[in-house]
Design a protein around this motif. Structure first.
Motif, PDB file in Angstrom:
ATOM      1  N   MET A  54      53.432  31.596  72.131  1.00  0.00           N
ATOM      2  CA  MET A  54      53.832  30.683  71.224  1.00  0.00           C
ATOM      3  C   MET A  54      55.106  30.052  71.637  1.00  0.00           C
ATOM      4  O   MET A  54      55.991  31.011  71.539  1.00  0.00           O
ATOM      5  CB  MET A  54      53.671  30.938  69.802  1.00  0.00           C
ATOM      6  N   GLU A  55      55.613  28.788  71.998  1.00  0.00           N
ATOM      7  CA  GLU A  55      56.792  28.717  72.342  1.00  0.00           C
ATOM      8  C   GLU A  55      57.923  28.789  71.147  1.00  0.00           C
ATOM      9  O   GLU A  55      59.147  29.319  71.471  1.00  0.00           O
ATOM     10  CB  GLU A  55      56.773  27.110  72.807  1.00  0.00           C
ATOM     11  N   TRP A  56      57.298  28.560  69.929  1.00  0.00           N
ATOM     12  CA  TRP A  56      58.458  28.832  69.088  1.00  0.00           C
ATOM     13  C   TRP A  56      58.912  30.455  68.638  1.00  0.00           C
ATOM     14  O   TRP A  56      59.907  30.644  68.315  1.00  0.00           O
ATOM     15  CB  TRP A  56      58.083  28.193  67.669  1.00  0.00           C
ATOM     16  N   LEU A  57      57.982  31.120  68.970  1.00  0.00           N
ATOM     17  CA  LEU A  57      58.349  32.550  68.950  1.00  0.00           C
ATOM     18  C   LEU A  57      59.434  32.908  69.987  1.00  0.00           C
ATOM     19  O   LEU A  57      60.229  33.943  69.783  1.00  0.00           O
ATOM     20  CB  LEU A  57      56.995  33.461  69.219  1.00  0.00           C
ATOM     21  N   ASP A  58      59.195  32.304  71.195  1.00  0.00           N
ATOM     22  CA  ASP A  58      60.215  32.562  72.311  1.00  0.00           C
ATOM     23  C   ASP A  58      61.519  32.144  71.886  1.00  0.00           C
ATOM     24  O   ASP A  58      62.637  32.799  72.004  1.00  0.00           O
ATOM     25  CB  ASP A  58      59.773  31.735  73.454  1.00  0.00           C
ATOM     26  N   HIS A  59      61.697  30.898  70.990  1.00  0.00           N
ATOM     27  CA  HIS A  59      62.901  30.475  70.787  1.00  0.00           C
ATOM     28  C   HIS A  59      63.542  31.287  69.844  1.00  0.00           C
ATOM     29  O   HIS A  59      64.721  31.630  69.825  1.00  0.00           O
ATOM     30  CB  HIS A  59      62.960  28.833  70.068  1.00  0.00           C
ATOM     31  N   PHE A  60      62.457  31.811  68.529  1.00  0.00           N
ATOM     32  CA  PHE A  60      63.291  32.639  67.492  1.00  0.00           C
ATOM     33  C   PHE A  60      63.649  33.989  68.151  1.00  0.00           C
ATOM     34  O   PHE A  60      64.569  34.600  67.967  1.00  0.00           O
ATOM     35  CB  PHE A  60      61.950  32.810  66.494  1.00  0.00           C
ATOM     36  N   ASN A  61      63.036  34.511  69.176  1.00  0.00           N
ATOM     37  CA  ASN A  61      63.492  35.765  69.718  1.00  0.00           C
ATOM     38  C   ASN A  61      64.631  35.602  70.584  1.00  0.00           C
ATOM     39  O   ASN A  61      65.703  36.766  70.728  1.00  0.00           O
ATOM     40  CB  ASN A  61      62.380  36.355  70.834  1.00  0.00           C
ATOM     41  N   SER A  62      64.747  34.386  71.375  1.00  0.00           N
ATOM     42  CA  SER A  62      66.190  34.264  71.939  1.00  0.00           C
ATOM     43  C   SER A  62      67.419  34.170  70.803  1.00  0.00           C
ATOM     44  O   SER A  62      68.479  34.665  71.108  1.00  0.00           O
ATOM     45  CB  SER A  62      66.280  32.787  72.703  1.00  0.00           C
ATOM     46  N   SER A  63      67.170  33.470  69.692  1.00  0.00           N
ATOM     47  CA  SER A  63      68.236  33.539  68.670  1.00  0.00           C
ATOM     48  C   SER A  63      68.506  35.194  67.994  1.00  0.00           C
ATOM     49  O   SER A  63      69.589  35.250  67.917  1.00  0.00           O
ATOM     50  CB  SER A  63      67.704  32.602  67.532  1.00  0.00           C
ATOM     51  N   ILE A  64      67.434  35.806  68.097  1.00  0.00           N
ATOM     52  CA  ILE A  64      67.741  37.208  67.710  1.00  0.00           C
ATOM     53  C   ILE A  64      68.555  37.971  68.571  1.00  0.00           C
ATOM     54  O   ILE A  64      69.222  38.889  68.163  1.00  0.00           O
ATOM     55  CB  ILE A  64      66.312  37.874  67.244  1.00  0.00           C
ATOM     56  N   ALA A  65      67.971  37.636  69.886  1.00  0.00           N
ATOM     57  CA  ALA A  65      68.887  38.362  70.940  1.00  0.00           C
ATOM     58  C   ALA A  65      70.324  37.921  70.797  1.00  0.00           C
ATOM     59  O   ALA A  65      71.476  38.772  71.221  1.00  0.00           O
ATOM     60  CB  ALA A  65      68.232  37.782  72.176  1.00  0.00           C
TER      61      ALA A  65
END
Length: 283
Positions: A1-12
């Motif tokens: 899911m694209e939104w999960l990738d975005h959220f994981n980038s923010s957490i990184a």
């Protein structure tokens, strides 16, 4: 899911900057949403506010630093605490012991790991909703200015409802209500366009203006409307969490970055009747 990738980038990004300044606006940009939507989604998914998660992660790392021999004053400064007293208080709230005690051999510490968001299959409970294309309308009400901090908002907004109810101002709004759009609204005006303070408005749909009340135009939008009932505030918080974490990611729509609305049709705290209005657009 694209939104999960975005959220994981923010957490990184957050993780990389624990020993420094964390720009919440930048974290939100990496998650492709406003600061308010980002902080709210984070709290729904992680069951903890972003601010508390950051404190826990910093104190987890601070414990490691102390056990390897770093000085308390240096560790406090590393994680953004100018005052040893405030550092000691936060450290003890996470670990149950003081930083000085943490330096001793055999001290027991608590570690909170880095978060990674993954898709979890839920959706056991069916969700009914309506899609409504609504023309622009006006809201008249009372305004609360807020810091761009979810923890502050979660504390102040319930207090604001109590203050408005006790003051008698809410009763003054009722006669101004458009009878074709009944109910008292809580409007979260916290979009990506907000540069300074967030704003929360308690009001009614009305073309009328009155001294002491704010008057805002809500733009035309497509709304996903969810109805619920139950004891407050738990029932509406549970519905909001379900909307954002279960319905929205798989709905084919995305958050439209406009103000969203809580609509109270019956404010009986034991069994309130309410709706959640979420502005959406097709992906």
């Amino acid at each position: 899911m694209e939104w999960l990738d975005h959220f994981n980038s923010s957490i990184a990004y957050v993780e990389e900057n624990l020993a420094g300044a964390i720009d919440l606006d930048k974290a939100a940009q990496l998650a492709h949403c406003s600061s308010y939507h980002y902080q709210r989604m984070f709290s729904y998914i992680a069951n903890v506010t972003l601010g508390e998660h950051i404190r826990r992660r910093r104190m987890s790392l601070a414990g490691v630093d102390l056990q390897r021999g770093d000085k308390v004053i240096d560790v406090a400064a590393k994680y953004g605490y100018d005052s040893p007293t405030s550092f000691n208080r936060v450290f003890k709230s996470v670990h149950g012991i003081t930083p000085k005690e943490a330096k001793q051999a055999g001290a027991k510490l608590t570690s909170y790991p880095m978060l990674t968001f993954k898709l979890t299959v839920k959706g056991v409970q069916a969700m009914e909703y309506q899609l409504i294309d609504k023309e622009a309308f006006y809201v008249t009400g009372l305004s609360l200015k807020l810091e761009q901090d979810m923890e502050v908002a979660q504390t102040r907004i319930p207090q604001f409802w109590n203050e408005v109810s006790a003051s008698g101002e809410l009763q003054k709004l009722i006669p101004m209500m458009d009878q074709n759009n009944p109910g008292v609204m809580g409007v979260s005006m916290m979009t990506s366009e907000v540069q300074d303070n967030w704003e929360y408005v308690i009001g009614v749909v009305s073309d009328e203006t009155a001294e002491g009340f704010v008057h805002y135009e809500m733009p035309a939008a497509k709304w996903a409307v969810f109805s619920g009932s139950g004891p407050m505030p738990g029932a509406i918080q549970e519905l909001q969490q379900q909307v954002f974490t279960e319905w929205l990611p798989t709905s084919g729509f995305e958050y439209a970055e406009l103000s969203d609305i809580e609509l109270y049709l019956d404010a009986n705290p034991e069994n309130a009747q309410f709706q959640v209005w979420l502005p959406v657009r097709p992906k």
